[in-house]
Design a protein around this motif. Sequence first.
Motif, PDB file in Angstrom:
ATOM      1  N   PRO A 123     -39.789  39.244 -19.303  1.00 56.66           N
ATOM      2  CA  PRO A 123     -39.740  40.602 -19.546  1.00 56.66           C
ATOM      3  C   PRO A 123     -40.338  41.397 -18.395  1.00 56.66           C
ATOM      4  CG  PRO A 123     -40.479  39.271 -21.238  1.00 56.66           C
ATOM      5  CD  PRO A 123     -40.218  38.392 -20.254  1.00 56.66           C
ATOM      6  N   LYS A 124     -39.984  42.678 -18.377  1.00 57.99           N
ATOM      7  CA  LYS A 124     -40.480  43.787 -17.104  1.00 57.99           C
ATOM      8  C   LYS A 124     -41.581  44.247 -17.687  1.00 57.99           C
ATOM      9  CE  LYS A 124     -36.072  45.108 -15.017  1.00 57.99           C
ATOM     10  NZ  LYS A 124     -35.001  46.095 -15.050  1.00 57.99           N
ATOM     11  N   LEU A 177     -30.343  39.038 -22.457  1.00 59.34           N
ATOM     12  CA  LEU A 177     -31.119  40.198 -22.945  1.00 59.34           C
ATOM     13  C   LEU A 177     -32.371  40.236 -22.180  1.00 59.34           C
ATOM     14  CD1 LEU A 177     -31.869  41.893 -25.430  1.00 59.34           C
ATOM     15  CD2 LEU A 177     -33.413  40.209 -26.378  1.00 59.34           C
ATOM     16  N   ALA A 178     -32.582  41.699 -21.900  1.00 58.12           N
ATOM     17  CA  ALA A 178     -33.760  41.978 -20.935  1.00 58.12           C
ATOM     18  C   ALA A 178     -34.540  42.996 -21.632  1.00 58.12           C
ATOM     19  CB  ALA A 178     -33.359  42.561 -19.489  1.00 58.12           C
ATOM     20  N   ILE A 179     -35.848  43.086 -21.478  1.00 61.29           N
ATOM     21  CA  ILE A 179     -36.613  43.855 -22.171  1.00 61.29           C
ATOM     22  C   ILE A 179     -37.561  44.652 -21.293  1.00 61.29           C
ATOM     23  CG2 ILE A 179     -36.323  42.870 -24.429  1.00 61.29           C
ATOM     24  CD1 ILE A 179     -39.838  42.730 -23.417  1.00 61.29           C
ATOM     25  N   GLN A 190     -21.998  41.657 -26.951  1.00 61.91           N
ATOM     26  CA  GLN A 190     -20.767  41.018 -26.815  1.00 61.91           C
ATOM     27  C   GLN A 190     -19.636  41.726 -25.866  1.00 61.91           C
ATOM     28  OE1 GLN A 190     -19.974  40.871 -31.186  1.00 61.91           O
ATOM     29  NE2 GLN A 190     -20.345  38.769 -31.328  1.00 61.91           N
ATOM     30  N   LYS A 191     -19.713  43.081 -25.731  1.00 56.27           N
ATOM     31  CA  LYS A 191     -18.979  43.897 -24.868  1.00 56.27           C
ATOM     32  C   LYS A 191     -19.515  44.083 -23.551  1.00 56.27           C
ATOM     33  CE  LYS A 191     -16.912  48.408 -24.697  1.00 56.27           C
ATOM     34  NZ  LYS A 191     -16.887  49.813 -25.392  1.00 56.27           N
ATOM     35  N   ARG A 192     -20.711  44.260 -23.590  1.00 51.88           N
ATOM     36  CA  ARG A 192     -21.394  44.278 -22.126  1.00 51.88           C
ATOM     37  C   ARG A 192     -21.871  42.987 -21.389  1.00 51.88           C
ATOM     38  NH1 ARG A 192     -21.939  49.949 -21.189  1.00 51.88           N
ATOM     39  NH2 ARG A 192     -20.331  50.973 -22.618  1.00 51.88           N
ATOM     40  N   HIS A 193     -22.363  42.136 -22.397  1.00 58.86           N
ATOM     41  CA  HIS A 193     -22.843  40.815 -21.974  1.00 58.86           C
ATOM     42  C   HIS A 193     -24.153  40.941 -21.315  1.00 58.86           C
ATOM     43  CE1 HIS A 193     -18.761  39.377 -22.498  1.00 58.86           C
ATOM     44  NE2 HIS A 193     -18.341  40.190 -21.542  1.00 58.86           N
ATOM     45  N   ALA A 194     -24.775  42.046 -20.935  1.00 60.17           N
ATOM     46  CA  ALA A 194     -26.211  42.171 -20.693  1.00 60.17           C
ATOM     47  C   ALA A 194     -26.617  43.392 -21.092  1.00 60.17           C
ATOM     48  CB  ALA A 194     -26.413  42.055 -19.078  1.00 60.17           C
ATOM     49  N   VAL A 195     -27.860  43.172 -21.833  1.00 59.70           N
ATOM     50  CA  VAL A 195     -28.530  44.294 -22.242  1.00 59.70           C
ATOM     51  C   VAL A 195     -29.870  44.602 -22.046  1.00 59.70           C
ATOM     52  CG1 VAL A 195     -29.038  45.519 -24.529  1.00 59.70           C
ATOM     53  CG2 VAL A 195     -26.873  44.679 -24.270  1.00 59.70           C
ATOM     54  N   GLN A 196     -30.399  45.579 -21.725  1.00 59.29           N
ATOM     55  CA  GLN A 196     -32.025  45.759 -21.472  1.00 59.29           C
ATOM     56  C   GLN A 196     -32.425  46.818 -22.662  1.00 59.29           C
ATOM     57  OE1 GLN A 196     -34.006  46.149 -17.765  1.00 59.29           O
ATOM     58  NE2 GLN A 196     -34.829  48.202 -18.552  1.00 59.29           N
ATOM     59  N   LEU A 197     -33.393  46.367 -23.785  1.00 61.42           N
ATOM     60  CA  LEU A 197     -34.080  47.188 -24.447  1.00 61.42           C
ATOM     61  C   LEU A 197     -35.338  47.708 -23.916  1.00 61.42           C
ATOM     62  CD1 LEU A 197     -33.540  44.802 -27.637  1.00 61.42           C
ATOM     63  CD2 LEU A 197     -32.127  46.582 -26.750  1.00 61.42           C
ATOM     64  N   ASN A 198     -35.458  49.174 -23.854  1.00 60.27           N
ATOM     65  CA  ASN A 198     -36.529  49.669 -23.435  1.00 60.27           C
ATOM     66  C   ASN A 198     -37.466  50.205 -24.642  1.00 60.27           C
ATOM     67  OD1 ASN A 198     -35.294  49.424 -20.914  1.00 60.27           O
ATOM     68  ND2 ASN A 198     -34.442  51.735 -20.548  1.00 60.27           N
ATOM     69  N   LYS A 199     -38.670  50.484 -23.879  1.00 59.95           N
ATOM     70  CA  LYS A 199     -39.914  50.900 -24.782  1.00 59.95           C
ATOM     71  C   LYS A 199     -39.976  49.767 -26.112  1.00 59.95           C
ATOM     72  CE  LYS A 199     -41.376  54.779 -23.193  1.00 59.95           C
ATOM     73  NZ  LYS A 199     -42.945  55.038 -22.716  1.00 59.95           N
ATOM     74  N   PHE A 200     -39.841  48.541 -25.406  1.00 60.40           N
ATOM     75  CA  PHE A 200     -39.995  47.620 -26.475  1.00 60.40           C
ATOM     76  C   PHE A 200     -41.328  47.245 -27.099  1.00 60.40           C
ATOM     77  CE2 PHE A 200     -38.938  43.277 -28.187  1.00 60.40           C
ATOM     78  CZ  PHE A 200     -37.892  43.455 -28.789  1.00 60.40           C
ATOM     79  N   ASP A 201     -42.055  47.706 -27.924  1.00 60.78           N
ATOM     80  CA  ASP A 201     -43.059  47.501 -28.548  1.00 60.78           C
ATOM     81  C   ASP A 201     -42.953  47.615 -30.066  1.00 60.78           C
ATOM     82  OD1 ASP A 201     -42.721  50.161 -28.380  1.00 60.78           O
ATOM     83  OD2 ASP A 201     -44.892  50.675 -28.231  1.00 60.78           O
ATOM     84  N   TYR A 202     -43.201  46.568 -30.816  1.00 62.59           N
ATOM     85  CA  TYR A 202     -43.114  46.847 -32.347  1.00 62.59           C
ATOM     86  C   TYR A 202     -41.820  47.273 -32.681  1.00 62.59           C
ATOM     87  CZ  TYR A 202     -48.147  46.401 -32.308  1.00 62.59           C
ATOM     88  OH  TYR A 202     -49.532  46.138 -32.113  1.00 62.59           O
ATOM     89  N   ARG A 203     -40.843  46.545 -31.924  1.00 61.40           N
ATOM     90  CA  ARG A 203     -39.129  46.876 -32.307  1.00 61.40           C
ATOM     91  C   ARG A 203     -38.685  45.596 -33.216  1.00 61.40           C
ATOM     92  NH1 ARG A 203     -38.683  52.236 -30.489  1.00 61.40           N
ATOM     93  NH2 ARG A 203     -40.259  52.482 -29.047  1.00 61.40           N
ATOM     94  N   LEU A 204     -39.553  44.759 -33.768  1.00 59.64           N
ATOM     95  CA  LEU A 204     -39.157  43.617 -34.574  1.00 59.64           C
ATOM     96  C   LEU A 204     -39.997  43.726 -35.976  1.00 59.64           C
ATOM     97  CD1 LEU A 204     -37.413  41.211 -34.623  1.00 59.64           C
ATOM     98  CD2 LEU A 204     -39.091  39.889 -33.745  1.00 59.64           C
ATOM     99  N   SER A 205     -39.134  43.446 -37.004  1.00 60.69           N
ATOM    100  CA  SER A 205     -39.809  43.618 -38.342  1.00 60.69           C
ATOM    101  C   SER A 205     -40.930  42.331 -38.443  1.00 60.69           C
ATOM    102  CB  SER A 205     -38.872  43.488 -39.173  1.00 60.69           C
ATOM    103  OG  SER A 205     -39.471  43.378 -40.592  1.00 60.69           O
ATOM    104  N   ASN A 206     -41.968  43.005 -39.337  1.00 61.68           N
ATOM    105  CA  ASN A 206     -42.913  41.856 -39.643  1.00 61.68           C
ATOM    106  C   ASN A 206     -42.354  40.951 -40.808  1.00 61.68           C
ATOM    107  OD1 ASN A 206     -45.402  42.854 -38.370  1.00 61.68           O
ATOM    108  ND2 ASN A 206     -45.396  44.695 -39.490  1.00 61.68           N
TER     109      ASN A 206
END
Length: 504
Positions: free
Chosen positions: A77-78, A45-47, A147-163
């Motif tokens: 993280p980038k 996982l990259a972000i 699971q399909k691609r094995h490497a994923v980058q999530l962009n604009k990663f800010d406040y993307r996780l529940s409180n």
Amino acid sequence: MKQRGGERSDRDIWRSRNAEFFYGCCNASSKFPNAKAITRNDRYLAIATSGGLNQQRTGIVDAVVAARILNATLVIPKLDQKSYWKDASDFSHIFDVDWFMSFLSKDVKIIEQLPQKGGKTWSPSRMRVPRKCNEKCYINRVLPVLQKRHAVQLNKFDYRLSNKLRDDLQKLRCRVNYHALKFTDPILKMGNELVRRMRLRSKHYIALHLRFEPDMLAFSGCYYGGGEKEKKELGSIRRRWKTLHIHNPEKQRRQGRCPLTPEEVGLMLRALGYGSDVHIYVASGEVYGGEESLAPLKALFPHFYSKDTIATKMELEPFSSYSSRMAALDFLVCDESDVFVTNNNGNMARILAGRRRYFGHKLTIRPNAKKLYKLFLSKENTTWEEFASRVRTFQRGFMGEPKEVRAGRGEFHENPSTCICEDADAKAKSGNGDSRKLGKKNKKGVVTNDEHNEDEDAEWSSERDYEGDQTDLQDTGLYNGTRLDYEDASSVSDEPEIEEMLSD
């Protein structure tokens, strides 16, 4: 109203009441498996973070938790180098990479870059997730692609996780935020030197995050009496964002959504008991109105400093071309202050409020702007004694005391209630058995409060709704909040998102 010297109240103006009965607690439970036992070797996982330093910090913290949810290896993280801030710094320029990886080694496997694939650098699939995505959301939306691609980058990663996450994940958030993220030695050395110089001047000091910059005022839609000149200047800034709603300035002020003026901040502090002898460190960018705006605050508090006045240009030269490194210096001085005053509820204010709660509930003053607005309007027809008394009354619930905020309210980064525990032994030794004053402890040892400020709840709700309306404008257009799409470069506007301008 004839303003007088800061009147000392019967409370200690430099420390929180009952703070000694609470402490930060974030150790992993015995039921939280070691990273080696759960990490899948074929998941990376990259972000890519977004915004200024403190907005990016929230993304880094949440990225670690997201990787843990997905049983994936996290790539360092980038940092955002292309948006409004135009800062070329990468993670290693701001944070101690080795410490970050080592401290979290039992929680999440972390690597500095993706491994090569077929002799070439692995290019991950790029995606975005909705804001406030919970554990189930990541399992349902991101895991199948991983699971399909094995490497994923999530962009604009800010406040993307529940409180709202289970306790072991919330405690992981705290381990990352309060222990694993350590600034690099050059930043720490300079920041600590700034703190030392403030302490040489005075035993105690206040740090003020003023946030009276032109962009903040333009965004707020507020009016400060500057006539056509002000309306023209701030209006031109507002037009940078086609999606920014037009607000009624008077309504914004009534609802407490406008930053206080520098003079109003000064009057509030004097009313709370801080006299003209108090030293103030101001963390701020360009102040709208310049010295003319600052003059009333400086008259109230002549001992007025910033990093530019207590350090030389030569000392600041290694940092001055990088907004995030300069912000990190302000962060350190504000964090070490005896009292931190925030004039808006942006990312730096929220991160520092949570950090100061975790490390001993150091006083953090947030103006009750909704109530203070009416008071400031009528101040000329009010005696100083009455004005000061009403300020102190209105600020109850906005001073950073242990019992102020109900567990689960607001952003977790601002109110890390899962990671605040009660020291029962200290409480017993003190002979104070009033649970309403100290808060009660649930079965998990986490402090909850039956007594809370109803105005506080209302203020938190209104601020969150307002911020959510603004920061989600572009996201709503792209994803409609319902599904996860692959990043389409052609669909992403070059226009900076609103929160990137206002995050710090």
